[in-house]
Design a protein around this motif. Structure first.
Motif, PDB file in Angstrom:
ATOM      1  N   LYS A  12      60.702  52.539  56.150  1.00  0.00           N
ATOM      2  CA  LYS A  12      61.078  53.879  56.570  1.00  0.00           C
ATOM      3  C   LYS A  12      60.964  54.819  55.383  1.00  0.00           C
ATOM      4  O   LYS A  12      61.316  54.473  54.255  1.00  0.00           O
ATOM      5  N   MET A  13      60.481  56.017  55.639  1.00  0.00           N
ATOM      6  CA  MET A  13      60.278  56.996  54.572  1.00  0.00           C
ATOM      7  C   MET A  13      60.844  58.356  54.945  1.00  0.00           C
ATOM      8  O   MET A  13      60.336  59.385  54.503  1.00  0.00           O
ATOM      9  N   TRP A  16      64.259  60.564  50.906  1.00  0.00           N
ATOM     10  CA  TRP A  16      63.988  60.109  49.546  1.00  0.00           C
ATOM     11  C   TRP A  16      65.003  60.798  48.636  1.00  0.00           C
ATOM     12  O   TRP A  16      64.846  61.973  48.308  1.00  0.00           O
ATOM     13  N   ASP A  36      66.591  56.198  52.965  1.00  0.00           N
ATOM     14  CA  ASP A  36      65.553  55.180  53.136  1.00  0.00           C
ATOM     15  C   ASP A  36      64.982  54.753  51.788  1.00  0.00           C
ATOM     16  O   ASP A  36      64.687  53.576  51.564  1.00  0.00           O
ATOM     17  N   VAL A  37      64.803  55.715  50.892  1.00  0.00           N
ATOM     18  CA  VAL A  37      64.290  55.447  49.557  1.00  0.00           C
ATOM     19  C   VAL A  37      65.164  56.177  48.550  1.00  0.00           C
ATOM     20  O   VAL A  37      65.541  57.334  48.772  1.00  0.00           O
ATOM     21  N   ARG A  71      63.864  49.321  47.879  1.00  0.00           N
ATOM     22  CA  ARG A  71      63.956  50.732  48.258  1.00  0.00           C
ATOM     23  C   ARG A  71      64.270  51.648  47.075  1.00  0.00           C
ATOM     24  O   ARG A  71      64.606  52.822  47.268  1.00  0.00           O
ATOM     25  N   ILE A 134      54.122  56.941  45.014  1.00  0.00           N
ATOM     26  CA  ILE A 134      54.128  58.232  45.703  1.00  0.00           C
ATOM     27  C   ILE A 134      53.794  59.287  44.670  1.00  0.00           C
ATOM     28  O   ILE A 134      54.310  59.262  43.548  1.00  0.00           O
ATOM     29  N   ALA A 158      52.241  57.599  49.808  1.00  0.00           N
ATOM     30  CA  ALA A 158      52.739  58.883  50.307  1.00  0.00           C
ATOM     31  C   ALA A 158      52.380  59.977  49.312  1.00  0.00           C
ATOM     32  O   ALA A 158      52.186  59.731  48.128  1.00  0.00           O
ATOM     33  N   THR A 160      53.807  63.964  48.242  1.00  0.00           N
ATOM     34  CA  THR A 160      54.793  65.014  48.409  1.00  0.00           C
ATOM     35  C   THR A 160      54.392  66.175  47.512  1.00  0.00           C
ATOM     36  O   THR A 160      53.382  66.113  46.808  1.00  0.00           O
ATOM     37  N   ILE A 205      55.440  63.981  52.657  1.00  0.00           N
ATOM     38  CA  ILE A 205      56.883  64.088  52.473  1.00  0.00           C
ATOM     39  C   ILE A 205      57.218  65.501  51.989  1.00  0.00           C
ATOM     40  O   ILE A 205      56.675  65.961  50.980  1.00  0.00           O
ATOM     41  N   GLY A 232      58.881  62.834  56.308  1.00  0.00           N
ATOM     42  CA  GLY A 232      60.119  62.632  55.575  1.00  0.00           C
ATOM     43  C   GLY A 232      60.340  63.801  54.640  1.00  0.00           C
ATOM     44  O   GLY A 232      59.560  64.757  54.608  1.00  0.00           O
TER      45      GLY A 232
END
Length: 301
Positions: A12-13, A16, A36-37, A71, A134, A158, A160, A205, A232
């Protein structure tokens, strides 16, 4: 693809949550919460003179809590500065769940990081290629021109984006309009992150909301960017986590509708368009339904 990277992609993301790497209390609270992170930060949250101690504190936490490593990501310092290799050498023996790379200029930074991580994985008997990454995009102006270059980038799970450092990069006095909304350049940065993530085939994200007390505003913003395609959002305070998790969790009604759309197409193989509830469904509707089901771990084949 390595087993652990598969697990990272499946994780799950939605939320954060950052925690400063020089605070045992804040790191522990973040890791014990519902994010989740969790991102242990060695960059902006830690003053230069405190970075060596923070590296040791993060390593100690990872060593003491192997059950939580998967995580826990670590935001290292940017590659164009003097700290990154020291960060990686200190934390990688603790087997973090992943690395956040800030102020990336482009794909070449991810490829350089991949080489550093591979060497450290080999040195610490960690499965090669198993530490996901990420990337924090748009924090430097140059990166805006390379948002679409990350397809097939090693380890990437991911993308962001950042608005505060981008303002510094271009010499802006503010990144906001008078009404508080992001100015055009920063909305463009958000869009480029979303498009870049879609091109790379990874989740986008959303960046932080600095006012952690405005939970109503956070809810509205999170729901808006979710509808736009983000999967996310970054958080800077534990109070934001519940709001973000809820906003990025498909509702039971959304899931039921997606399952119905998938079932309709399965019952009509080869159909390009299908009448449904007074309208028409086509293949993009099916794709969106399948993506939604994938978010909640449901098979759609």
């Amino acid at each position: 693809m390595k087993r652990r990277k598969k697990e990272a992609i499946a994780m799950k993301m939605r939320s954060w949550l950052f925690a400063p790497g020089d605070s045992e209390k804040k790191m522990g609270k973040a890791a014990d919460g519902d994010a989740d992170v969790v991102i242990f930060d060695l960059e902006d949250a830690v003053a230069p003179e405190k970075k060596p101690a923070a590296r040791g504190m993060i390593r100690d936490y990872l060593d003491a809590h192997p059950d939580k490593r998967a995580r826990i990501f670590v935001r290292v310092n940017p590659l164009d500065g003097p700290y990154t290799l020291h960060d990686l050498a200190a934390v990688m023996p603790g087997r973090p769940g992943g690395i956040m790379l800030p102020k990336a200029y482009g794909r070449q930074d991810v490829e350089a990081l991949d080489k550093y991580l591979s060497a450290l994985e080999a040195a610490n008997d960690i499965e090669l290629g198993s530490t996901p990454v990420i990337v924090l995009l748009t924090e430097v102006a140059e990166s805006m021109f390379h948002a679409g270059d990350f397809k097939g980038a090693p380890r990437l799970i991911a993308l962001t984006w950042g608005a505060e450092d981008l303002a510094d990069s271009i010499g802006a006095a503010s990144n906001r309009n008078p009404d508080g909304s992001f100015a055009f350049t920063y909305e463009l940065a958000r869009s480029l992150c979303l498009l870049g993530a879609a091109t790379a085939g990874v989740p986008a994200i959303e960046t932080i909301q600095a006012d952690f007390r405005d939970l109503d505003g956070l809810k509205s913003r999170a729901e808006t960017v979710r509808r736009s395609g983000f999967r996310g959002m970054l958080a800077i305070h534990p109070a934001q986590v519940e709001v973000i998790n809820e906003a990025f969790t498909p509702s039971a009604e959304d899931i039921a509708e997606a399952e119905e759309i998938v079932a309709i197409f399965a019952a009509n193989p080869g159909a390009g368009t299908i009448g449904w509830k007074g309208g028409m469904l086509d293949r993009p509707h099916l794709s969106r339904a399948q993506q939604l089901l994938a978010q909640v771990g449901k098979r759609s084949d």
